[in-house]
Scaffold this active site. Structure first.
Site, PDB file in Angstrom:
ATOM      1  N   HIS A  84       0.997  -1.360  -0.100  1.00 54.74           N
ATOM      2  CA  HIS A  84       0.129   0.050  -0.045  1.00 54.74           C
ATOM      3  C   HIS A  84       1.321   0.946  -0.149  1.00 54.74           C
ATOM      4  CE1 HIS A  84      -2.984  -1.963   0.376  1.00 54.74           C
ATOM      5  NE2 HIS A  84      -3.014  -2.518   1.979  1.00 54.74           N
ATOM      6  N   HIS A 112       5.500   7.703   6.336  1.00 52.78           N
ATOM      7  CA  HIS A 112       4.833   6.318   5.314  1.00 52.78           C
ATOM      8  C   HIS A 112       4.461   7.373   4.464  1.00 52.78           C
ATOM      9  CE1 HIS A 112       1.788   6.507   8.029  1.00 52.78           C
ATOM     10  NE2 HIS A 112       1.295   6.949   7.590  1.00 52.78           N
ATOM     11  N   HIS A 114       1.395   8.711   0.701  1.00 49.62           N
ATOM     12  CA  HIS A 114       0.648   7.873   0.052  1.00 49.62           C
ATOM     13  C   HIS A 114      -0.126   8.682  -1.448  1.00 49.62           C
ATOM     14  CE1 HIS A 114      -1.624   6.611   3.636  1.00 49.62           C
ATOM     15  NE2 HIS A 114      -1.181   7.069   4.890  1.00 49.62           N
ATOM     16  N   HIS A 131       2.900  11.630   5.399  1.00 49.66           N
ATOM     17  CA  HIS A 131       2.602  11.407   7.228  1.00 49.66           C
ATOM     18  C   HIS A 131       3.564  10.632   8.039  1.00 49.66           C
ATOM     19  CE1 HIS A 131      -1.439   9.741   6.278  1.00 49.66           C
ATOM     20  NE2 HIS A 131      -1.424  11.628   5.689  1.00 49.66           N
TER      21      HIS A 131
HETATM   22 ZN   LIG Z   1      -0.793   7.581   6.747  1.00 49.28          ZN
END
Ligand SMILES: [Zn+2]
Ligand SMILES: *[C@@H]1O[C@H](CO)[C@@H](O)[C@H](O)[C@H]1NC(C)=O
Length: 162
Positions: A84, A112, A114, A131
């Site tokens: 992800h 991480h 996104h 994040h």
């Molecule tokens: Zn996140």
């Protein structure tokens, strides 16, 4: 490629913040594993993220400054592609976040990405969101902290490609 970025001083607490990224369950943003099929709090929760921030509805308050300690340090970490996201698990350098009315000092656990961004501003979605996931120092580790409402604080930075 250049990036313009700004830090959304969106310090949000997530109750299940870590399972977001560490759970091996197959979830997705679209289709059969998309948001309408996510379980439990994802459906019933009233304080879930991500959200769209409608600037017209925002309320200005001064929470004081966030204080970032040792964010300029070099550190060792482990980089994982968990399917992800790309996640960097930190090790061994106590990097701290406090201030801005946070109830405690928070220790940086992992960062991480996104892509595209999860949070939108006036429905505009940026190319990338970073994040910084911190846990409350009063708990022994991030997984213990994630069981508590004040356990996890995440700072999000939005990046716009220009
Ligand atoms: Zn996140
Ligand atoms: C977190 O701390 C608890 C209690 O101290 C311990 O039982 C658990 O194994 C720890 N988890 C990790 C991932 O280190």
């Amino acid at each position: 490629m250049d990036f313009k970025y700004f830090t959304l001083l969106l310090v949000f607490f997530h109750h299940t913040g870590l399972s977001e990224i560490t759970a091996s369950d197959d979830w997705s943003y679209i289709g059969d594993n998309g948001p309408e099929h996510w379980p439990d709090l994802c459906i019933s929760g009233k304080k879930q993220s991500p959200i769209n921030i409608a600037t017209e509805d925002t309320v200005k308050i001064d929470l004081g400054k966030l204080k970032f300690t040792r964010y300029d340090f070099a550190f060792q970490g482990k980089i994982t592609n968990n399917g992800h996201s790309i996640q960097v698990q930190l090790c061994c350098v106590p990097i701290h976040l406090e201030g801005a009315n946070l109830p405690s000092t928070y220790i940086l656990e992992q960062i991480h990405f996104h892509w595209p961004a999860e949070h939108t501003i006036d429905k505009n979605r940026d190319a990338l969101e970073l994040h910084f996931v911190h846990y409350n120092e009063q708990y022994s580790n991030a997984s213990m902290a994630s069981q508590h409402e004040n356990g996890i604080a995440v700072v999000a930075t939005l990046f716009e490609v220009c």
